[in-house]
Design a protein around this motif. Structure first.
Motif, PDB file in Angstrom:
ATOM      1  N   ALA A 135     -29.205  35.279  41.360  1.00 19.59           N
ATOM      2  CA  ALA A 135     -30.045  35.368  40.746  1.00 19.59           C
ATOM      3  C   ALA A 135     -28.638  36.717  41.003  1.00 19.59           C
ATOM      4  CB  ALA A 135     -31.054  36.250  40.047  1.00 19.59           C
ATOM      5  N   GLU A 136     -29.008  36.262  42.162  1.00 18.97           N
ATOM      6  CA  GLU A 136     -28.425  38.436  43.016  1.00 18.97           C
ATOM      7  C   GLU A 136     -26.931  37.863  42.752  1.00 18.97           C
ATOM      8  OE1 GLU A 136     -29.120  38.795  46.804  1.00 18.97           O
ATOM      9  OE2 GLU A 136     -31.790  40.804  46.400  1.00 18.97           O
ATOM     10  N   HIS A 137     -26.391  36.748  42.883  1.00 16.55           N
ATOM     11  CA  HIS A 137     -24.935  36.204  42.738  1.00 16.55           C
ATOM     12  C   HIS A 137     -23.898  36.106  41.713  1.00 16.55           C
ATOM     13  CE1 HIS A 137     -21.267  33.958  43.739  1.00 16.55           C
ATOM     14  NE2 HIS A 137     -21.941  33.148  43.177  1.00 16.55           N
ATOM     15  N   LEU A 138     -25.137  35.763  40.654  1.00 15.03           N
ATOM     16  CA  LEU A 138     -24.418  36.108  39.213  1.00 15.03           C
ATOM     17  C   LEU A 138     -24.406  37.097  38.840  1.00 15.03           C
ATOM     18  CD1 LEU A 138     -23.516  34.601  36.797  1.00 15.03           C
ATOM     19  CD2 LEU A 138     -25.433  34.841  35.618  1.00 15.03           C
ATOM     20  N   LEU A 139     -25.275  38.357  39.312  1.00 11.81           N
ATOM     21  CA  LEU A 139     -24.968  39.591  38.901  1.00 11.81           C
ATOM     22  C   LEU A 139     -24.385  40.551  39.505  1.00 11.81           C
ATOM     23  CD1 LEU A 139     -29.396  40.726  38.499  1.00 11.81           C
ATOM     24  CD2 LEU A 139     -27.701  40.482  36.866  1.00 11.81           C
ATOM     25  N   THR A 140     -23.937  39.973  40.838  1.00 13.36           N
ATOM     26  CA  THR A 140     -23.079  41.236  41.435  1.00 13.36           C
ATOM     27  C   THR A 140     -21.377  40.016  40.964  1.00 13.36           C
ATOM     28  OG1 THR A 140     -23.281  40.033  43.260  1.00 13.36           O
ATOM     29  CG2 THR A 140     -24.760  41.382  42.987  1.00 13.36           C
ATOM     30  N   GLY A 141     -21.420  38.510  40.646  1.00 10.12           N
ATOM     31  CA  GLY A 141     -20.067  38.345  40.787  1.00 10.12           C
ATOM     32  C   GLY A 141     -19.558  38.609  39.143  1.00 10.12           C
ATOM     33  N   ILE A 142     -19.196  39.578  39.064  1.00  7.02           N
ATOM     34  CA  ILE A 142     -18.630  40.189  37.725  1.00  7.02           C
ATOM     35  C   ILE A 142     -17.753  38.677  37.083  1.00  7.02           C
ATOM     36  CG2 ILE A 142     -16.356  40.538  39.001  1.00  7.02           C
ATOM     37  CD1 ILE A 142     -17.927  42.358  35.554  1.00  7.02           C
ATOM     38  N   ASP A 143     -17.021  37.991  38.362  1.00 10.40           N
ATOM     39  CA  ASP A 143     -16.089  37.224  36.942  1.00 10.40           C
ATOM     40  C   ASP A 143     -16.858  35.954  36.408  1.00 10.40           C
ATOM     41  OD1 ASP A 143     -17.220  35.982  39.591  1.00 10.40           O
ATOM     42  OD2 ASP A 143     -15.415  34.968  39.762  1.00 10.40           O
ATOM     43  N   HIS A 144     -18.176  35.436  35.973  1.00  9.52           N
ATOM     44  CA  HIS A 144     -18.495  34.954  35.948  1.00  9.52           C
ATOM     45  C   HIS A 144     -19.683  35.622  34.885  1.00  9.52           C
ATOM     46  CE1 HIS A 144     -18.844  32.183  38.892  1.00  9.52           C
ATOM     47  NE2 HIS A 144     -19.042  32.781  39.717  1.00  9.52           N
ATOM     48  N   ILE A 145     -19.926  37.258  34.995  1.00  9.72           N
ATOM     49  CA  ILE A 145     -20.390  37.434  34.235  1.00  9.72           C
ATOM     50  C   ILE A 145     -19.536  37.737  32.764  1.00  9.72           C
ATOM     51  CG2 ILE A 145     -21.548  40.046  33.127  1.00  9.72           C
ATOM     52  CD1 ILE A 145     -23.154  40.012  35.962  1.00  9.72           C
ATOM     53  N   LEU A 146     -18.292  38.381  33.095  1.00  8.40           N
ATOM     54  CA  LEU A 146     -17.386  37.885  32.098  1.00  8.40           C
ATOM     55  C   LEU A 146     -16.916  36.902  31.320  1.00  8.40           C
ATOM     56  CD1 LEU A 146     -14.698  40.446  33.478  1.00  8.40           C
ATOM     57  CD2 LEU A 146     -16.360  40.546  32.176  1.00  8.40           C
ATOM     58  N   PHE A 147     -17.098  35.873  32.263  1.00  3.33           N
ATOM     59  CA  PHE A 147     -17.141  34.542  31.310  1.00  3.33           C
ATOM     60  C   PHE A 147     -17.783  33.739  30.446  1.00  3.33           C
ATOM     61  CE2 PHE A 147     -17.701  29.639  31.236  1.00  3.33           C
ATOM     62  CZ  PHE A 147     -16.226  29.300  30.585  1.00  3.33           C
TER      63      PHE A 147
ATOM     64  N   ALA B 131     -10.417  32.559  37.111  1.00  3.02           N
ATOM     65  CA  ALA B 131     -10.355  33.768  36.464  1.00  3.02           C
ATOM     66  C   ALA B 131      -8.822  33.626  35.075  1.00  3.02           C
ATOM     67  CB  ALA B 131      -8.836  34.953  37.567  1.00  3.02           C
ATOM     68  N   LEU B 132      -8.023  32.209  35.284  1.00  2.00           N
ATOM     69  CA  LEU B 132      -7.980  31.842  34.252  1.00  2.00           C
ATOM     70  C   LEU B 132      -8.908  30.992  33.013  1.00  2.00           C
ATOM     71  CD1 LEU B 132      -5.030  31.321  32.877  1.00  2.00           C
ATOM     72  CD2 LEU B 132      -4.681  28.864  33.763  1.00  2.00           C
ATOM     73  N   SER B 133      -9.768  30.933  33.594  1.00  5.05           N
ATOM     74  CA  SER B 133     -10.800  30.053  32.680  1.00  5.05           C
ATOM     75  C   SER B 133     -11.429  31.906  31.664  1.00  5.05           C
ATOM     76  CB  SER B 133     -11.508  29.750  33.019  1.00  5.05           C
ATOM     77  OG  SER B 133     -12.655  30.552  34.285  1.00  5.05           O
ATOM     78  N   ILE B 134     -11.694  31.877  32.761  1.00  7.16           N
ATOM     79  CA  ILE B 134     -12.580  34.097  31.189  1.00  7.16           C
ATOM     80  C   ILE B 134     -11.623  34.797  30.800  1.00  7.16           C
ATOM     81  CG2 ILE B 134     -12.895  36.515  32.136  1.00  7.16           C
ATOM     82  CD1 ILE B 134     -13.027  35.822  34.626  1.00  7.16           C
ATOM     83  N   ALA B 135      -9.350  34.720  30.904  1.00  9.26           N
ATOM     84  CA  ALA B 135      -8.591  34.444  30.022  1.00  9.26           C
ATOM     85  C   ALA B 135      -8.538  33.735  29.111  1.00  9.26           C
ATOM     86  CB  ALA B 135      -7.861  35.207  30.720  1.00  9.26           C
ATOM     87  N   ILE B 136      -9.129  32.366  28.593  1.00  7.29           N
ATOM     88  CA  ILE B 136      -8.342  31.331  28.112  1.00  7.29           C
ATOM     89  C   ILE B 136      -9.561  31.959  26.962  1.00  7.29           C
ATOM     90  CG2 ILE B 136      -8.502  29.253  27.226  1.00  7.29           C
ATOM     91  CD1 ILE B 136      -7.056  28.700  30.125  1.00  7.29           C
ATOM     92  N   VAL B 137     -10.637  31.737  27.410  1.00  6.43           N
ATOM     93  CA  VAL B 137     -12.271  31.303  26.581  1.00  6.43           C
ATOM     94  C   VAL B 137     -12.040  32.608  25.554  1.00  6.43           C
ATOM     95  CG1 VAL B 137     -14.616  31.356  26.501  1.00  6.43           C
ATOM     96  CG2 VAL B 137     -13.187  29.789  27.992  1.00  6.43           C
ATOM     97  N   ALA B 138     -11.776  33.845  26.675  1.00  5.42           N
ATOM     98  CA  ALA B 138     -12.016  35.015  25.552  1.00  5.42           C
ATOM     99  C   ALA B 138     -10.509  35.271  24.473  1.00  5.42           C
ATOM    100  CB  ALA B 138     -11.661  36.180  26.867  1.00  5.42           C
ATOM    101  N   ALA B 139      -9.447  34.607  25.109  1.00  5.24           N
ATOM    102  CA  ALA B 139      -8.486  33.947  24.236  1.00  5.24           C
ATOM    103  C   ALA B 139      -8.320  34.178  23.136  1.00  5.24           C
ATOM    104  CB  ALA B 139      -7.129  34.300  24.804  1.00  5.24           C
ATOM    105  N   TRP B 140      -9.459  32.759  23.141  1.00  7.04           N
ATOM    106  CA  TRP B 140      -9.480  31.557  22.159  1.00  7.04           C
ATOM    107  C   TRP B 140     -10.662  32.692  21.005  1.00  7.04           C
ATOM    108  CZ3 TRP B 140      -9.850  25.842  22.850  1.00  7.04           C
ATOM    109  CH2 TRP B 140     -10.538  25.438  22.139  1.00  7.04           C
TER     110      TRP B 140
END
Length: 413
Positions: free
Chosen positions: A220-232, A281-290
């Motif tokens: 739980a802490e890993h996801l909460l502190t992992g801003i990249d996974h939260i943004l995805f 990082a690229l996956s975050i941008a692609i899914v949001a840009a979609w």
């Protein structure tokens, strides 16, 4: 779709809610610098410890510690300037043999530092550590680690052993958090534990529930502190128009990263962080840009699904998006595995704990969906245009952050 007759009145009633969401978006964008710092080498660290019985009241402890942190921490704590000079030079030269030699030349300094901060005790009495064998080097996620073995001579015990780790403490100033991942086969017990500043000790007699809770909270802490996974995840939520869509997308993401997480734990799949991190990082941008592309292509109609839906209520674009999410989920699974340093073949001892770690990740993921998606659904019902602006700004901010991270991580290769 035309606005609800009372949509503009509704806007005034939920204006505070919209402002709160926009503030959240701005905060996420502002966190770029914080997250960039957090990804820097040495900001956080993971220590690996394997403890087994060596007979005659002796516990064998194999430790793996991040090399440069060990050098600067031990040199500072023990006032050994020579260790700092020689160890730092070997680190900068990326010479594993020189790194091992530097530690061997100052083995007493290193042992004293480690023995004070990693202890094994039995019935309240500390075991006596002694170094066994030479200090060698290995690599964890592209970072050099020192490996050495201690033999802990312990008094007889009927209550098991207590292991405590305060290695690389926050107050030393070199890290903001250290987790010690322990696997053990001792006192006729076997299992794993995660130690950190808030919970630095565990007993080999701890219950299954205690072990479960440790790794559940770690996930739980890993996801909460992992801003990249939260943004995805936020990108998935922003691009989902119905609950069915986000459930299917989240399920595809969960199944995908669970597959690679387990395969990495059993040594069947591995990938260097130098590849995994830029792709995340690229996956975050692609899914949001979609989603931004949908807005540009359809205009205001992007707030509605196509009426020509097929299996599971998805059209062709929906299935394509689901496939992309699944593929990126596979990569994110490798990222989750790297958080625990899972790159050794057949890590069966850790497998049960890793599955619990994964459950902690899923609990936070579900919690975020339950918090964010209903808010966006309410906006969509009461003020469609406001919701379009909010999700558009969210997607735009997430896209910018993802691209920033992608460029940053590629340039750091």
């Amino acid at each position: 779709m035309p606005d609800h007759p009372h949509s503009f009145a509704g806007c005034s009633r939920i204006a505070a809610l919209v402002r709160a969401i926009l503030i959240t978006v701005l905060a996420l964008c502002a966190s770029i610098s914080v997250a960039a710092s957090a990804s820097a080498h040495g900001f956080t660290s993971v220590v690996f410890a394997d403890i087994t019985s060596a007979g005659s009241g002796t516990a064998r402890v194999e430790l793996q510690l991040e090399y440069d942190l060990l050098v600067v921490s031990a040199a500072d704590a023990e006032n050994d300037d020579a260790l700092f000079r020689e160890g730092t030079a070997a680190f900068e030269d990326e010479d594993a043999a020189a790194q091992s030699a530097a530690l061997e030349a100052h083995a007493d300094t290193v042992l004293h530092y480690v023995a004070d901060r990693f202890t094994v005790s039995a019935d309240g009495t500390a075991c006596t550590p002694a170094r066994a064998g030479e200090i060698t080097m290995t690599v964890q996620e592209g970072v050099p680690y020192a490996v050495f073995v201690l033999h802990e001579q312990c008094p007889p015990t009927s209550d098991g052993h207590v292991v405590t780790s305060t290695l690389f403490a926050d107050e030393e100033g070199y890290v903001t958090g250290t987790k010690t991942l322990v696997t053990y086969a001792l006192d006729l017990q076997s299992g794993s534990a995660a130690l950190e500043a808030a919970h630095p000790s565990f007993s080999t007699q701890q219950s299954v529930l205690e072990r479960f809770w440790e790794f559940f909270t770690l996930g739980a802490e890993h996801l909460l502190t992992g801003i990249d996974h939260i943004l995805f995840l936020l990108a998935l939520i922003a691009g989902s128009r119905r609950l069915r869509e986000i459930v299917l997308a989240a399920t595809a993401f969960t199944l995908a990263h669970s597959v690679t997480f387990i395969l990495a734990a059993t040594g069947l799949v591995s990938a260097p962080a130098a590849i995994v991190e830029p792709v995340i990082a690229l996956s975050i941008a692609i899914v949001a840009a979609w989603y931004l592309w949908r807005i540009w292509r359809r205009g205001a109609a992007a707030t509605e699904l196509d009426t020509r839906t097929g299996t599971l209520g998805l059209d062709r674009a929906g299935w394509l998006r689901l496939g992309v999410v699944f593929l990126f989920g596979l990569v994110h699974g490798l990222g989750f595995a790297s958080a625990l340093g899972i790159d050794e073949p057949w890590s069966w001892t850790l497998l049960w704990s890793l599955l619990v770690f994964n459950l902690g990740i899923e609990a936070v993921q579900i919690g975020i969906i339950l918090l964010v998606f209903p808010v966006l659904a309410l906006l969509r019902h009461r003020a469609p245009r406001a919701e379009l602006w909010v999700t558009g700004l969210l997607a735009l901010g997430v896209t910018a952050v993802g691209l920033f991270w992608f460029v940053q991580r590629v340039l750091s290769l």
